[in-house]
Design an enzyme around this catalytic site. Sequence first.
Site, PDB file in Angstrom:
ATOM      1  N   TYR A  35       0.822  -1.218   0.000  1.00 11.89           N
ATOM      2  CA  TYR A  35       0.000   0.000   0.000  1.00 11.89           C
ATOM      3  C   TYR A  35       0.856   1.268   0.000  1.00 11.89           C
ATOM      4  O   TYR A  35       0.401   2.330  -0.406  1.00 11.89           O
ATOM      5  CB  TYR A  35      -0.932   0.033   1.219  1.00 11.89           C
ATOM      6  CG  TYR A  35      -2.049  -1.001   1.201  1.00 11.89           C
ATOM      7  CD1 TYR A  35      -2.178  -1.887   0.143  1.00 11.89           C
ATOM      8  CD2 TYR A  35      -2.962  -1.078   2.234  1.00 11.89           C
ATOM      9  CE1 TYR A  35      -3.186  -2.833   0.128  1.00 11.89           C
ATOM     10  CE2 TYR A  35      -3.979  -2.025   2.224  1.00 11.89           C
ATOM     11  CZ  TYR A  35      -4.076  -2.897   1.169  1.00 11.89           C
ATOM     12  OH  TYR A  35      -5.079  -3.832   1.163  1.00 11.89           O
ATOM     13  N   ASP A  84      -3.289 -17.984   2.379  1.00  6.92           N
ATOM     14  CA  ASP A  84      -4.443 -18.686   1.800  1.00  6.92           C
ATOM     15  C   ASP A  84      -5.007 -19.699   2.791  1.00  6.92           C
ATOM     16  O   ASP A  84      -6.230 -19.814   2.970  1.00  6.92           O
ATOM     17  CB  ASP A  84      -4.085 -19.344   0.456  1.00  6.92           C
ATOM     18  CG  ASP A  84      -2.685 -19.937   0.419  1.00  6.92           C
ATOM     19  OD1 ASP A  84      -1.919 -19.714   1.372  1.00  6.92           O
ATOM     20  OD2 ASP A  84      -2.360 -20.642  -0.551  1.00  6.92           O
ATOM     21  N   ASP A 107      -5.613  -6.460   5.966  1.00  9.90           N
ATOM     22  CA  ASP A 107      -6.805  -5.753   5.486  1.00  9.90           C
ATOM     23  C   ASP A 107      -7.894  -6.763   5.130  1.00  9.90           C
ATOM     24  O   ASP A 107      -9.058  -6.657   5.549  1.00  9.90           O
ATOM     25  CB  ASP A 107      -6.391  -4.931   4.244  1.00  9.90           C
ATOM     26  CG  ASP A 107      -7.448  -3.946   3.802  1.00  9.90           C
ATOM     27  OD1 ASP A 107      -8.482  -3.834   4.478  1.00  9.90           O
ATOM     28  OD2 ASP A 107      -7.234  -3.286   2.774  1.00  9.90           O
ATOM     29  N   ASP A 150     -11.387  -8.150   7.648  1.00 14.67           N
ATOM     30  CA  ASP A 150     -12.778  -8.004   7.219  1.00 14.67           C
ATOM     31  C   ASP A 150     -13.504  -9.350   7.241  1.00 14.67           C
ATOM     32  O   ASP A 150     -14.686  -9.423   7.597  1.00 14.67           O
ATOM     33  CB  ASP A 150     -12.864  -7.395   5.816  1.00 14.67           C
ATOM     34  CG  ASP A 150     -13.065  -5.890   5.870  1.00 14.67           C
ATOM     35  OD1 ASP A 150     -12.672  -5.288   6.891  1.00 14.67           O
ATOM     36  OD2 ASP A 150     -13.615  -5.320   4.911  1.00 14.67           O
TER      37      ASP A 150
END
Length: 365
Positions: A135, A222, A246, A250
């Site tokens: 990012y 994963d 991130d 969520d």
Amino acid sequence: MKIAVLPGDGIGTEIVAEAVKVLDALDLDLEMESALVGGAAYEAHGHPLPEATLKLAKEADAILFGAVGDWKYDSLDRPLRPEQAILGLRKNLGLFANFRPAICYEQLVEASSLKRELVAGLDILIIRELTGDIYFGTPRGRRVSPDGHFPGAEEAFDTMRYSRPEIERIAHVAFQAARKRDRRVTSVDKANVLETFQLWKDVVTEVGKQYPDVALDHMYVDNAAMQLVKAPKKFDVIVTGNMFGDILSDAAAMLTGSIGMLPSASLNARNQGLYEPSHGSAPDIAGKGIANPLATILSAAMMLRFSLNQPDAADLIESAVKDVLASGLRTSDIYSQGTTQVGTIEMGDAVVAALAGTTKKTSKG
Ligand code: NAD
């Protein structure tokens, strides 16, 4: 104790007002000052993070943040979009450690997308590195591809990078947090494919040797995504990079029933922190008075615990929230049959009442 109050856009103003109300109800010497941020600041000052807002944030002991953003700003140049305010605050204040607890309250187990036995009693903490990774990594941009599968074609690229000190400091944060919990850290990486995450794994392993009382294991991202929905309770503390964190946080949010319940904290090396709900500005329900303010109220509790050294007051807020849920009150996002639906302000009032020990249990709860 000075708090910069930055409500932002959409439901941000509604939910922050309730958190401020709860803080006001505590017998603490708190100085709170508000400023515009995000789209609201862009409208008033032409920039999502005006100098005055940044100055207030820098000078405060803690920042209580609502949310920023609205689809109407999607066509603005990227540096002027509301979301840039958060990136600017993280960068300017060095907020490198993001704490996202995912707790499934007993009363909300049925709201989870997973079966009761998988989430009842869930209490995990995701620690996400917040100022590095792909990012923020440079170089980045668009160009004519010099090589690759389609030389001469337009391409875009970003850079994933982490330095040893960046990994060391977030690893220390994770191990220290685990010491206050079940003493287990899972470091999530993609060391099998990415150089960046081979360094990550090596450094976390080295730092872990300084914490022999904390069990460390490593998991590829994963597999971690799969385990989060298969057996989330087997985690205690998860530590990972900015992008993986991130996404995983969520996913973890939904295990708990509603994103409207989840607080977060972003801290720097001086324990100065930005506290915000994990959700966004929810333009679809803004102004309707139905947003769930509990994530923001619980963020205020984290603020009292981490940045303002008021753990007792934090405990009071958290138990008031549990009392309110036990009394059967629900905003629409967590409503289920047999509970009582209330709006944002009523929910805030109920937490204040519970703080004062006056919440009456409803017969339905
Ligand atoms: P969102 O989190 O705002 O909303 C997703 C869904 O959850 C919506 O249906 C919304 O109504 C619901 N929701 C969110 N918070 C709720 C609450 N407290 N109570 C009840 N329901 C709630 O995500 P989005 O719709 O993808 O994004 C909307 C805007 O928010 C975008 O502009 C995005 O960039 C921005 N955003 C900001 C932040 C932040 O400020 N930290 C984080 C994420 C998204």
